[in-house]
Design an enzyme around this catalytic site. Structure first.
Site, PDB file in Angstrom:
ATOM      1  N   ASP A   1       0.761  -1.522  -0.013  1.00  0.00           N
ATOM      2  CA  ASP A   1      -0.114   0.088   0.042  1.00  0.00           C
ATOM      3  C   ASP A   1       0.867   1.249   0.026  1.00  0.00           C
ATOM      4  OD1 ASP A   1      -1.865  -1.790   0.277  1.00  0.00           O
ATOM      5  OD2 ASP A   1      -2.744  -0.809   2.185  1.00  0.00           O
TER       6      ASP A   1
ATOM      7  N   HIS B   1       3.911  -2.248   3.110  1.00  0.00           N
ATOM      8  CA  HIS B   1       3.729  -1.053   2.557  1.00  0.00           C
ATOM      9  C   HIS B   1       5.211  -0.662   1.753  1.00  0.00           C
ATOM     10  CE1 HIS B   1       0.749  -0.876   5.852  1.00  0.00           C
ATOM     11  NE2 HIS B   1       0.400  -0.071   5.275  1.00  0.00           N
TER      12      HIS B   1
END
Length: 283
Positions: free
Chosen positions: A105, A250
């Site tokens: 992400d 991430h």
């Protein structure tokens, strides 16, 4: 999902998660055999230069925000749904084998995304990247590289806000602008979206559907944004590994050097253990 869960507990939690709303993704994991190309033969020697950790001086715009805990920003509780309430998953799960999904992400970030892409390319696996519009808009070449390598590019809003605090027009702007950037760069709008912090509400589900996207959650959270240490991230992924698992990591939003290093360690181990790293697709 914690590392000390038994296989039975994992399966139970997966079924519960599916029943709560992201079964649209996991049943399709096993239906994409083409998404798991054969692995290259391993040779001795140092890893390729492209798979090395982030260099000390890399050109590129730093991440415009840094993830923070939601402790003080927890969305309000909603009233229980009225009967009848769905108690079964959307559809019956086929045999998943050892399929798993890796997702990243907040990017693309020129400091960390290239090294993550290099590791995935080296191991010949595909992943999902839920991008923020403001990051994608400033790094279109990285967006193209994701698509060229066969990865799935999803929508993670424009500026990473807490969605339940926004009005419907603001949610539409956050999701719509990001889809427009992805479509402009890649030629097709994203089919999947993930709410920042995993904080959805009814408005975001409805607007996402209007934009042609399915919501995508996760089952194993590495909590890498807390920078707990490379070894801790590796243990969380390997401890949570199970058929149908979706791993959350991430590639932006702060210092992601641990995430980069952890991927280089746990990905070969998952593959050696027989896991098929794949991506979902809609039919």
């Amino acid at each position: 999902m914690r590392s000390d869960h038994t296989g039975s507990e994992r399966r139970t939690l997966l079924r519960v998660a599916l029943g709560l709303g992201f079964a649209t993704a996991v049943p399709l994991i096993a239906a994409d055999p083409a998404s798991a190309p054969s692995r290259p033969a391993r040779t001795a020697g140092p890893p390729p230069a492209g798979a090395a950790g982030p260099p000390g001086h890399v050109r590129g715009r730093p991440s415009p925000y840094r993830l923070e805990p939601m402790t003080a920003n927890t969305p309000p509780r909603f009233r229980p749904a009225r009967p009848p309430v769905r108690t079964r998953p959307f559809e019956h799960l086929p045999e998943l084998g050892h399929a798993m999904v890796l997702s990243f992400d907040d990017g693309p970030d020129p400091l960390y995304t290239p090294d993550i892409l290099a590791t995935l390319r080296e191991q010949r696996v595909r992943a999902m990247f839920f991008v923020c519009g403001e990051m994608a808009d400033g790094n279109p070449d990285l967006l193209r590289q994701m698509a060229d390598d066969g990865h799935v590019v999803g929508n993670h809003s424009w500026s990473h806000p807490l969605i339940p605090k926004l009005s419907r027009p603001a949610i539409r702007d956050e999701l719509g602008r990001t889809s427009e950037v992805v479509e402009r760069v890649l030629g097709a709008a994203p089919l999947w979206y993930r709410a920042p912090y995993g904080a959805w509400n009814r408005n975001s589900f409805e607007i996402g559907a209007e934009l042609g996207m399915e919501p995508m959650a996760w089952t194993v959270d590495t909590l890498d944004w807390k920078t707990p240490g490379t070894g801790t991230i590796v243990r969380r992924v390997l401890g949570g590994a199970a058929p149908g698992v979706v791993v959350l990591s991430h590639d932006a939003g702060g210092d992601r050097s641990q995430s980069v290093a952890a991927l280089r360690r746990y990905l070969p181990r998952l593959l050696d253990a027989g896991y098929r790293i794949t991506v979902p697709h809609r039919v």
